[in-house]
Design an enzyme around this catalytic site. Structure first.
Site, mmCIF file in Angstrom:
data_model
loop_
_atom_site.group_PDB
_atom_site.id
_atom_site.type_symbol
_atom_site.label_atom_id
_atom_site.label_comp_id
_atom_site.label_asym_id
_atom_site.label_seq_id
_atom_site.Cartn_x
_atom_site.Cartn_y
_atom_site.Cartn_z
ATOM 1 N NE ARG A 42 -35.794 -3.042 34.646
ATOM 2 C CZ ARG A 42 -34.780 -3.089 35.701
ATOM 3 N NH1 ARG A 42 -34.777 -4.914 35.902
ATOM 4 N NH2 ARG A 42 -34.515 -2.574 36.020
ATOM 5 C CB SER A 111 -41.664 3.538 33.943
ATOM 6 O OG SER A 111 -40.859 2.214 33.582
ATOM 7 C CE LYS A 140 -37.740 0.770 36.857
ATOM 8 N NZ LYS A 140 -36.579 2.171 37.416
#
Length: 210
Positions: A42, A111, A140
């Site tokens: 990521r 997600s 996040k």
């Protein structure tokens, strides 16, 4: 790779901002040696060429230890390096479209933050769902908060693996036990530690405590 045999127990998600003087592939290798069972690259703040080059290096490490490699968001990068799969969010390409691009053999994760999103992901062909944030997180900013009760309800309602994510550390990981989930996804709890291998080992140990 047989998708049915994928072990989601300790799911490492990368973020190079936590790695000090190590290369990403070296950090990933240390995490795998400590017990990481799945790796997702990521990288939000790199260009495509850099992402591609880093992904190739990490793929080499994952292949060495027979650990699946997932690419976050970037279907093109996953195709370019022949990764084992892709993880997408609610604002990324729909799971059904990603499946049509990647084919049946690749792993696709989605997600989610509630039962409805999780069920939709399963219906659209997801192999697993990531659920969070289960604890406050700094990695996040837009992550919705999910209670342990909601996490448990998602697990009960699905036939595919459920992985918790968001603010998970060795201090709170055992709080997730009642939800009976299939694994935990972590970033800073491993990569933010001086001894990455030991950090992964500690999390695995906590997961095994009943």
């Amino acid at each position: 790779m047989n998708k049915k045999n994928v072990n989601y127990t300790l799911y490492l998600v990368t973020d190079r901002s936590f790695i000090k003087d190590k290369s990403l592939d070296k950090a990933v290798e240390e995490a795998i040696l400590g017990g990481a069972t799945l790796v997702q690259i990521r990288e939000k703040d790199v260009d495509s060429l850099d992402f591609y080059k880093e992904a190739l290096k990490v793929k080499g490490v994952c292949k060495k230890y027979d650990v699946p490699l997932i690419i976050n968001d970037r279907v093109d990068i996953a195709l370019a390096i022949d990764a084992d799969g892709v993880h997408v969010g609610q604002s990324d390409l729909p799971c059904s479209i990603v499946r049509s691009i990647l084919g049946a053999e690749k792993i696709i994760g989605v997600s989610t933050s509630n039962v409805e999103e999780a069920l939709k992901a399963q219906e659209d062909g997801a192999d697993y769902v990531g659920v969070g944030a289960v604890f406050p997180t700094t990695t996040k900013d837009d992550a919705d908060s999910v209670t342990i009760e909601e996490l448990s309800n998602i697990k009960k309602g699905l036939n595919i693996p459920v992985v918790a994510i968001g603010g998970i550390s060795e201090n709170n990981i055992t709080k997730l036990k009642p939800a009976n989930i299939d694994g935990v996804a972590v970033i800073s709890a491993i990569l933010g530690k001086e001894n990455i291998t030991k950090a992964a080992e500690n999390l695995i140990h906590k997961l095994k405590i009943r």
